[in-house]
Design an enzyme around this catalytic site. Structure first.
Site, PDB file in Angstrom:
ATOM      1  N   HIS A 126     -16.020  60.319 -85.716  1.00  0.00           N
ATOM      2  CA  HIS A 126     -15.821  61.769 -85.850  1.00  0.00           C
ATOM      3  C   HIS A 126     -14.359  62.154 -85.681  1.00  0.00           C
ATOM      4  O   HIS A 126     -13.968  63.261 -86.045  1.00  0.00           O
ATOM      5  CB  HIS A 126     -16.777  62.565 -84.949  1.00  0.00           C
ATOM      6  CG  HIS A 126     -16.432  62.624 -83.486  1.00  0.00           C
ATOM      7  ND1 HIS A 126     -17.005  61.800 -82.554  1.00  0.00           N
ATOM      8  CD2 HIS A 126     -15.593  63.422 -82.801  1.00  0.00           C
ATOM      9  CE1 HIS A 126     -16.540  62.094 -81.349  1.00  0.00           C
ATOM     10  NE2 HIS A 126     -15.672  63.079 -81.476  1.00  0.00           N
ATOM     11  N   ASP A 159     -20.319  55.413 -83.553  1.00  0.00           N
ATOM     12  CA  ASP A 159     -19.258  56.405 -83.779  1.00  0.00           C
ATOM     13  C   ASP A 159     -17.850  55.783 -83.654  1.00  0.00           C
ATOM     14  O   ASP A 159     -17.134  56.038 -82.699  1.00  0.00           O
ATOM     15  CB  ASP A 159     -19.443  57.540 -82.755  1.00  0.00           C
ATOM     16  CG  ASP A 159     -18.672  58.793 -83.133  1.00  0.00           C
ATOM     17  OD1 ASP A 159     -17.796  58.712 -84.013  1.00  0.00           O
ATOM     18  OD2 ASP A 159     -18.938  59.856 -82.538  1.00  0.00           O
ATOM     19  N   SER A 213     -12.801  61.560 -76.667  1.00  0.00           N
ATOM     20  CA  SER A 213     -13.429  60.886 -77.790  1.00  0.00           C
ATOM     21  C   SER A 213     -12.514  59.780 -78.273  1.00  0.00           C
ATOM     22  O   SER A 213     -11.330  60.009 -78.509  1.00  0.00           O
ATOM     23  CB  SER A 213     -13.665  61.855 -78.938  1.00  0.00           C
ATOM     24  OG  SER A 213     -14.882  62.483 -78.760  1.00  0.00           O
TER      25      SER A 213
HETATM   26  N1  ARG Z   1     -20.136  66.037 -79.187  1.00  0.00           N
HETATM   27  C1  ARG Z   1     -19.054  65.176 -79.575  1.00  0.00           C
HETATM   28  C2  ARG Z   1     -17.722  65.900 -79.312  1.00  0.00           C
HETATM   29  O1  ARG Z   1     -17.685  66.907 -78.719  1.00  0.00           O
HETATM   30  C3  ARG Z   1     -19.187  64.718 -81.003  1.00  0.00           C
HETATM   31  C4  ARG Z   1     -18.890  65.748 -82.000  1.00  0.00           C
HETATM   32  C5  ARG Z   1     -19.087  65.327 -83.420  1.00  0.00           C
HETATM   33  N2  ARG Z   1     -19.459  66.522 -84.166  1.00  0.00           N
HETATM   34  C6  ARG Z   1     -20.727  66.898 -84.392  1.00  0.00           C
HETATM   35  N3  ARG Z   1     -20.969  68.129 -84.702  1.00  0.00           N
HETATM   36  N4  ARG Z   1     -21.696  66.043 -84.325  1.00  0.00           N
HETATM   37  O2  ARG Z   1     -16.746  65.893 -79.942  1.00  0.00           O
HETATM   38  N1  GLU Z   2     -17.064  64.304 -78.520  1.00  0.00           N
HETATM   39  C1  GLU Z   2     -16.045  64.761 -77.635  1.00  0.00           C
HETATM   40  C2  GLU Z   2     -14.648  64.665 -78.239  1.00  0.00           C
HETATM   41  O1  GLU Z   2     -14.469  64.777 -79.410  1.00  0.00           O
HETATM   42  C3  GLU Z   2     -16.156  64.021 -76.372  1.00  0.00           C
HETATM   43  C4  GLU Z   2     -17.358  64.487 -75.713  1.00  0.00           C
HETATM   44  C5  GLU Z   2     -17.039  65.301 -74.509  1.00  0.00           C
HETATM   45  O2  GLU Z   2     -16.662  66.474 -74.598  1.00  0.00           O
HETATM   46  O3  GLU Z   2     -17.172  64.667 -73.444  1.00  0.00           O
HETATM   47  O4  GLU Z   2     -13.674  64.573 -77.553  1.00  0.00           O
END
Ligand code: ARG
Ligand code: GLU
Length: 719
Positions: A87, A223, A654
């Protein structure tokens, strides 16, 4: 319960608490030795703080880079191979994708260095050094200065410190506040500008589970994506050039094939973006009980509309995929966050602390006595302004035609100027032309119409008259609050939904053409929204926020004085941090336990060829059926996909490396469990978990699935 059982229970509770609490904290690498090394070693770490961060010799910090502007990445070969999340690389993978080469869907693998793809604009930033510059930066700053005077002087001081530090080098430097402006550190960095795409799994691996599984454990997402850093022939960062060479880093991470077991020590080294662990209860209440619910409702409304259309038309699904992902990500995060604070009685916990704080403050010569009362007053006054801002952003500018029209404000301003600058105007026109192409490529008008009707209604019904932009007068008087009629009028009349008409105006743009734009109903809405914000919200909000900056700085200092024995960590601020904890599962709710790892079997269980997020390719199925995992299998014979641990992470982490007691790479961080997403405000060791891809799944996909084993040959695997 007999006494023995009772005392065992008690000691178990105490034990798990002491044990797990070590997960909290995002620590400054240069202070690890002083603050954390002993504890980390007691928890199982076999290396030293000096191995992690040193400016005298190569250390792990030489292999961690900020990827683009929002993620972390790590170097895993002597030829500058760079690992991050799928991502995080998504935008770049998408840019190289077309109907003929759909790398997003099919994945991409450069089979040799010549096939690696150039990504103009993408950077990776290495931290060279950090220095405590508090005394230089606060030089001349007086307690009785206004917040503005203080900020100005700090800026002047910071500029002179950074300038001196990077003189004669190709480095960059920036000063950042820590502990709410009680300390300042200078961060010196080196920015690499030729970052090439090496590999990415297909989306049904890299995004497996999509938004349905996002923020959730148990998780089965692969990922990751792979890049490579190139430098000029002299070894220094350079823009792309054909004779650039792979970067030879001072350090790269060895990769462990051992996997992790419950309770194993791990640490995460990366760039957490923002946390707010030291706020008063009033702020937590405003965020979790007022702002989040409003925003969640507005986003939910939009997501429902997206979903309705996307599910019936594959073309629309593609057009709205990334918009949907953007909206859904923080929608879900906010639900988790508010729920988490409630569940841990977070507001009461803060209130209890505040009671003690006030008792303590009463004996501090009046220094901190009125602090919390003042917080309360300001947060009360700020509440309607923050709600108005939330509606402006999440409702007003979520109408796509309105936010698109908003992009034309600069052009209108330029055109209205007394001394018209044709050159500037044409430059702006060029920008808008390419923006327009991008806008219409992913625009589906029926969705936007439905969003507008819904947003106008919620806006109108939920906000006080004082907090509505001017066009609501037209809507409520001329259109008698008929949302459909008003929406039809906007879409009938606006040029911003008519690609040809708009292109025509832009192609023949003269300064006078702004009159057409200015009269456009979507433009009027945009203009009203922004004007409303600038005249009725912005200056008050800034004044309150400045006041809060100052209060929060004093409150931080006071909290540290009140608990001299407590070890504090500064809130995340997009600087390099280390967080450490243990591999562990958790109880998401009564009687339900989540184990700490997932396996390929779980992917097969989730498989559903009819649901986009859960498609599994035949190739992966065959590998599963033949148990063809090679050296990437766990000793239990299965292929592990991901694991959970107590490391305290947040957005920006991330792509961060997850390292074991020896400092070997065992995972790549990519998410948090839903029940623990309040850790940005309050960490709860019982449920806060970071989610990582098991590094062996990454290797398996590269080697066994994609047949790019030559990349694995480049890495240092440790059996
Ligand atoms: N939750 C993760 C983060 O905050 C992954 C995000 C990827 N985007 C999504 N909409 N699935 O970045
Ligand atoms: N998916 C998140 C990012 O892009 C990390 C997840 C979180 O917030 O811990 O940094």
């Amino acid at each position: 319960m007999n006494f023995k059982a009772f005392s065992i229970t008690i000691s178990l509770i105490i034990f798990t608490r002491l044990f797990a609490i070590a997960g909290e904290g995002m620590w400054i690498p240069m202070l690890l030795q002083q603050l954390n090394e002993k504890e980390m070693q007691e928890m199982g770490m076999k290396i030293t703080a000096d191995d992690i961060y040193s400016i005298n010799h190569s250390s792990m910090k030489d292999a961690i880079l900020l990827f683009g502007r929002g993620c972390t990445s790590e170097i895993i070969s002597k030829d500058g191979l760079l690992l991050t999340n799928h991502h995080c690389g998504f935008g770049n993978i998408q840019k190289h994708s077309s109907i003929e080469h759909d790398y997003l869907t099919d994945g991409f693998w450069a089979m040799n260095k010549k096939e690696e793809l150039v990504n103009p604009g993408l950077t990776a930033t290495l931290m060279v050094e950090m220095r405590d510059v508090t005394s230089e930066v606060l030089n001349g700053v007086k307690e009785n200065m206004t917040e503005n005077e203080r900020k100005k002087l700090i800026k002047v001081n910071s500029d002179s410190v950074t300038k001196a530090a990077i003189k004669g080098t190709h480095y960059k430097a920036i000063v950042k506040p820590f502990f709410k402006g009680n300390q300042y550190y200078m961060i010196i960095t080196e920015v690499f500008k030729d970052i090439r795409l090496v590999g990415a799994p297909p989306s049904n691996i890299g995004k497996f589970g999509g938004d349905t599984d996002n923020w959730m454990w148990p998780r089965h997402t692969g990922d990751f994506s792979l890049f490579r850093i190139y430098v000029g022939p002299d070894g220094n960062p350079a823009e792309y050039a054909e004779d650039n060479i792979p970067y030879q880093p001072k350090y790269h991470f060895p990769i462990s094939l051992k996997g992790v077991e419950k309770d194993d020590f791990t640490f995460v080294f990366g760039y957490p973006a923002r946390t707010n662990e030291y706020l008063p209860s009033y702020a937590i209440e405003l965020i979790t009980e007022i702002e989040n619910p409003h925003k969640i409702k507005l986003r939910q409304t939009r997501l429902d509309i997206f979903g309705k259309y996307a599910n019936s038309d594959p073309k629309v699904r593609i057009q709205y995929a990334s918009k949907d992902a953007r909206v859904a990500n923080y929608w879900k995060k906010m639900i988790g966050e508010s729920g988490g604070v409630k569940r841990m009685n977070g507001i009461e916990k803060k209130q209890d602390f505040e009671k003690k704080f006030n008792e303590w403050a009463a004996n501090q010569n009046g220094n901190y006595g009125g602090l919390l009362a003042e917080f309360e007053t300001i947060y009360n006054e700020l509440t309607p302004l923050n709600i108005a801002t939330a509606y402006l952003v999440e409702a007003g500018l979520s109408m796509e035609v309105v936010s698109f029209a908003n992009r034309f404000r600069a052009l209108v301003t330029l055109s209205q100027s007394k001394s018209v600058d044709e050159e500037k105007i044409q430059k702006e026109v060029k920008k808008l032309q390419s923006r327009s192409t991008a806008f219409f490529k992913d625009y589906y008008q029926p969705i936007d119409e439905e969003v507008m009707r819904a947003m106008l209604k919620i806006y109108n019904e939920n906000l006080d008259q004082t907090y509505k932009p001017d066009f609501f007068n037209t809507l409520n008087s001329k259109y008698k609050s008929n949302y459909s009629e008003f929406t039809n009028y906007v879409f009938d009349k606006s040029i911003f939904v008519d690609e040809n008409a708009l292109n025509n105006i832009l192609a023949n743009y003269k300064a006078k053409s702004y009159k057409k734009i200015e009269k456009d109903p979507a433009y009027i809405m945009a203009n009203d929204l922004i004007t409303f914000y600038e005249t009725k919200v912005k200056s008050q909000r800034t004044a309150y926020n400045h006041r809060l900056d100052s209060l929060q700085r004093i409150y931080m200092k006071a909290q540290m004085e009140m608990q001299p024995e407590h070890r504090f960590y500064p809130d995340a601020n997009f600087t390099l941090r280390v967080t450490y904890g243990n591999v562990d599962g958790y109880y998401p709710k009564d009687a339900v336990y989540y184990n700490y790892f997932t396996t390929l079997k779980g992917i097969m269980e989730k498989e559903d060829p009819d649901i986009y997020d859960y498609v599994v390719e035949d190739r992966l199925k065959t590998l599963y059926q033949n148990k063809d995992y090679g050296k990437y299998a766990d000793k239990d014979g299965s292929l592990h996909i991901g694991f959970a641990a107590t490391n305290h992470t947040t957005g920006g982490n991330s792509g961060s490396p997850v390292l074991n007691a020896e400092g070997y790479l065992v995972g790549v961080n990519f998410d948090r469990g839903w029940e623990g997403t309040m850790s940005d405000l309050m960490y709860d060791p019982e449920v806060c978990r970071n989610i990582s891809i098991d590094i062996r799944y990454f290797l398996f996909i590269v080697d066994k699935f994609a047949g790019a084993g030559y990349l694995v040959d480049e890495m240092d695997l440790v059996e």
